[in-house]
Design a protein around this motif. Structure first.
Motif, PDB file in Angstrom:
ATOM      1  N   GLU A   1      56.339  31.536 -20.587  1.00  0.00           N
ATOM      2  CA  GLU A   1      55.369  31.052 -19.596  1.00  0.00           C
ATOM      3  C   GLU A   1      53.941  31.537 -19.798  1.00  0.00           C
ATOM      4  OE1 GLU A   1      58.243  32.565 -18.878  1.00  0.00           O
ATOM      5  OE2 GLU A   1      59.496  31.121 -17.811  1.00  0.00           O
ATOM      6  N   GLY A   2      53.629  32.048 -20.977  1.00  0.00           N
ATOM      7  CA  GLY A   2      52.279  32.570 -21.193  1.00  0.00           C
ATOM      8  C   GLY A   2      51.383  31.575 -21.908  1.00  0.00           C
TER       9      GLY A   2
ATOM     10  N   GLY B   1      52.070  39.109 -16.738  1.00  0.00           N
ATOM     11  CA  GLY B   1      53.153  38.530 -17.561  1.00  0.00           C
ATOM     12  C   GLY B   1      53.396  39.364 -18.801  1.00  0.00           C
ATOM     13  N   SER B   2      53.305  38.736 -19.966  1.00  0.00           N
ATOM     14  CA  SER B   2      53.578  39.456 -21.216  1.00  0.00           C
ATOM     15  C   SER B   2      52.353  40.216 -21.719  1.00  0.00           C
ATOM     16  CB  SER B   2      54.056  38.473 -22.280  1.00  0.00           C
ATOM     17  OG  SER B   2      52.993  37.613 -22.622  1.00  0.00           O
TER      18      SER B   2
ATOM     19  N   PHE C   1      57.859  35.103 -25.058  1.00  0.00           N
ATOM     20  CA  PHE C   1      57.648  34.815 -23.634  1.00  0.00           C
ATOM     21  C   PHE C   1      57.302  33.331 -23.498  1.00  0.00           C
ATOM     22  CE2 PHE C   1      54.848  35.077 -19.760  1.00  0.00           C
ATOM     23  CZ  PHE C   1      55.841  35.465 -18.896  1.00  0.00           C
TER      24      PHE C   1
ATOM     25  N   PHE D   1      48.032  38.445 -12.775  1.00  0.00           N
ATOM     26  CA  PHE D   1      49.445  38.136 -13.094  1.00  0.00           C
ATOM     27  C   PHE D   1      49.655  38.361 -14.589  1.00  0.00           C
ATOM     28  CE2 PHE D   1      47.947  35.438  -9.607  1.00  0.00           C
ATOM     29  CZ  PHE D   1      48.846  35.766  -8.598  1.00  0.00           C
TER      30      PHE D   1
ATOM     31  N   GLU E   1      43.092  40.539 -14.462  1.00  0.00           N
ATOM     32  CA  GLU E   1      44.220  39.612 -14.683  1.00  0.00           C
ATOM     33  C   GLU E   1      45.256  39.922 -13.603  1.00  0.00           C
ATOM     34  OE1 GLU E   1      46.367  37.407 -15.023  1.00  0.00           O
ATOM     35  OE2 GLU E   1      46.698  37.135 -17.180  1.00  0.00           O
TER      36      GLU E   1
HETATM   37  C1  LIG Z   1      52.627  32.607 -15.683  1.00  0.00           C
HETATM   38  S1  LIG Z   1      53.085  34.293 -15.792  1.00  0.00           S
HETATM   39  C2  LIG Z   1      51.649  35.029 -16.520  1.00  0.00           C
HETATM   40  C3  LIG Z   1      51.590  34.814 -17.985  1.00  0.00           C
HETATM   41  C4  LIG Z   1      50.485  35.554 -18.722  1.00  0.00           C
HETATM   42  N1  LIG Z   1      49.210  34.915 -18.560  1.00  0.00           N
HETATM   43  C5  LIG Z   1      50.827  35.655 -20.198  1.00  0.00           C
HETATM   44  O1  LIG Z   1      50.169  35.022 -21.046  1.00  0.00           O
HETATM   45  O2  LIG Z   1      51.810  36.344 -20.536  1.00  0.00           O
HETATM   46  C6  LIG Z   1      52.986  34.837 -14.117  1.00  0.00           C
HETATM   47  C7  LIG Z   1      53.399  36.278 -13.882  1.00  0.00           C
HETATM   48  O3  LIG Z   1      53.114  36.608 -12.512  1.00  0.00           O
HETATM   49  C8  LIG Z   1      54.058  37.573 -12.080  1.00  0.00           C
HETATM   50  N2  LIG Z   1      54.017  37.646 -10.609  1.00  0.00           N
HETATM   51  C9  LIG Z   1      54.668  36.874  -9.701  1.00  0.00           C
HETATM   52  N3  LIG Z   1      54.367  37.263  -8.439  1.00  0.00           N
HETATM   53  C10 LIG Z   1      53.484  38.298  -8.548  1.00  0.00           C
HETATM   54  C11 LIG Z   1      52.813  39.126  -7.601  1.00  0.00           C
HETATM   55  N4  LIG Z   1      52.979  38.955  -6.289  1.00  0.00           N
HETATM   56  N5  LIG Z   1      51.997  40.102  -8.075  1.00  0.00           N
HETATM   57  C12 LIG Z   1      51.827  40.294  -9.417  1.00  0.00           C
HETATM   58  N6  LIG Z   1      52.461  39.554 -10.354  1.00  0.00           N
HETATM   59  C13 LIG Z   1      53.269  38.563  -9.928  1.00  0.00           C
HETATM   60  C14 LIG Z   1      55.362  37.063 -12.685  1.00  0.00           C
HETATM   61  O4  LIG Z   1      56.328  38.101 -12.756  1.00  0.00           O
HETATM   62  C15 LIG Z   1      54.892  36.584 -14.054  1.00  0.00           C
HETATM   63  O5  LIG Z   1      55.065  37.592 -15.026  1.00  0.00           O
END
Ligand SMILES: C[S@@+](CC[C@H](N)C(=O)[O-])C[C@H]1O[C@@H](n2cnc3c(N)ncnc32)[C@H](O)[C@@H]1O
Length: 436
Positions: free
Chosen positions: A37-38, A64-65, A35, A62, A60
């Protein structure tokens, strides 16, 4: 330039590498899917180590992974989380599952292998159709396509074999293993915001059987050793899982499921204001694993995402009453006749409105004394820098949080269009506390 009202601290040496997922690409369970963007598990550990209290319930928004809840569950810390993308959600909960064992794994793997051996003799496309998107597979009349015909057959064989598995834990596990090889066997690579064609994509040809082998090798080399390790851990102590605390959906709509004043820690990284749509970056996974079947579903999904991109037309939004934001918006407006997308300003205003909605909710959910570690990055459009860290800090402050400091974590390269005006953009971690 006006000095920031917030305490900015140099964390470049301490944070730089640990803000990137890449550090965990070969790590236990974290490494199941690459991934981009994590952040890393080391970032999570560094936060837990510096706290002067033992957190009981983290949030948390958002996921993501799944880095945050996965690492916290190893420490026995509950973490509630949200994720809007069905693919990311599956990835995160699959990594949080703790009940895998080698006997069930091997049993399900042999079913999978048996099915692969049988389907190779058959015309798989008559059993399982490729996803219905124009350029997904090689066909007459196309000059470029995502997957060669033989590669698509190999993937369909694997998908069909997964359909034979009854145990949902292993269905998810095998799906994530498939997701983790999709780009490797495709003609594409992830190129920042979008997917681009590999150099000489039309030269290297994989056979159907080679696709199976790449997949099975991945399972053997990456997944199996972690299942063995997980089983050994579960033999010595009961493993805690955050899987059932992860909710699929838009956090803005679903955060109401969290009890008020129940959260004592938030660790998160929202999408950055860089007009990148995760739906585009992970389109291959979303399409090939049938999470998104047509254009209508794609647009419905995009509507639920944070307003950090212009792939959808959002309702007209006015900027929040924050001087730094209004100044940036006014300056960018001067370039309106050059805008590559008419909705650019509306995206910027919408993004900060979303941040406001988030902090309004977080204030209700976080208990007094609870801390938030919020990872953001600044952005630039037409040579105008948007100081997302300071604007978000101001939004949080207006919603009742005390800003402890803004930790400057990493210098990131701006896009090629911004390079002449801006050398680098700062990625930071805003640390704040709910006053009590
Ligand atoms: C920067 S990534 C998070 C990475 C995470 N910290 C990691 O280490 O894997 C942001 C995530 O927010 C999700 N996202 C975007 N809009 C969202 C929403 N309205 N509600 C929940 N998740 C959302 C995206 O799909 C993405 O997976």
């Amino acid at each position: 330039m006006k000095k920031s009202k917030f305490n900015k601290v140099d964390y470049f040496d301490r944070y730089d590498r640990i803000m990137q997922f890449n550090k965990n690409k070969d790590s236990y369970i974290h490494g199941w899917y690459p991934f981009v963007e994590g952040y890393s598990k080391e970032f999570i550990r560094s936060i837990i180590n510096e706290l002067d209290y033992e957190p009981k319930h983290c949030l948390e928004p958002f996921v993501g992974s799944g880095t945050t809840p996965l690492e916290l569950q190893k420490l026995g810390i509950k973490c509630s989380s949200f994720e809007v993308s069905p693919f990311m959600y599956t990835l995160a909960i699959t990594k949080m599952e703790t009940s895998y064992n080698t006997i069930d794994y091997e049993l399900n793997l042999s079913l999978l292998n048996e099915s692969l051996t049988q389907t190779i003799e058959q015309d798989i496309e008559t059993i399982l159709a490729p996803p219905n998107f124009r350029t997904i597979v090689e066909k007459p009349g196309l000059s470029k396509w995502n997957f060669d015909k033989e590669v698509m057959k190999g993937i369909l064989d694997i998908k069909h074999a997964i359909l034979n598995i009854r145990d949902n834990r292993y269905v998810n596990l095998f799906k994530i293993a498939l997701a983790s090889i999709l780009l490797d066997v495709s003609n594409l690579y992830r190129n920042g915001k979008c997917l681009s064609y590999k150099k000489n994509w039309d030269k290297s040809k994989l056979t159907r059987r080679q696709v199976h082998e790449i997949y099975l090798n991945k399972l053997e080399a990456v997944f199996y050793p972690d299942i063995v390790k997980l089983e050994n851990c579960s033999n010595t102590h009961e493993l805690f899982s955050n899987k059932n605390n992860c909710i699929l959906g838009d956090v803005r709509q679903n955060i109401s499921h969290i009890e008020n004043n129940s959260i004592d820690l938030v660790i998160t990284s929202p999408p950055y204001l860089n007009s990148r749509d995760y739906t585009d970056s992970y389109m291959i996974e979303l399409r090939m694993l049938d999470y998104i079947k047509n254009y209508k579903e794609l647009q419905e999904h995009r509507k639920k995402t944070l307003r950090s991109h212009v792939q959808i037309k959002w309702d007209e939004v006015q900027p929040l009453d924050i001087e730094l934001l209004k100044l940036a918006v006014d300056k960018i407006k001067e370039y309106e006749d050059q805008f590559w997308n008419a909705s650019l300003l509306n995206m910027i205003n919408g993004y900060f409105e979303d941040m406001n909605i988030l902090f309004l909710n977080l204030f209700n959910k976080v208990m007094c004394g609870g801390k938030i570690f919020f990872n953001v990055a600044n952005s630039a459009y037409y040579g105008v820098e948007i100081k997302t860290d300071e604007i978000v800090a101001e939004i949080a402050e207006k919603n009742g949080f005390l800003i402890n400091e803004i930790r400057e974590a990493r210098k990131i390269r701006p896009s090629s269009q911004q390079k002449d005006d801006i050398n680098y953009l700062i990625e930071s971690v805003i640390v704040m506390t709910k006053k009590g």
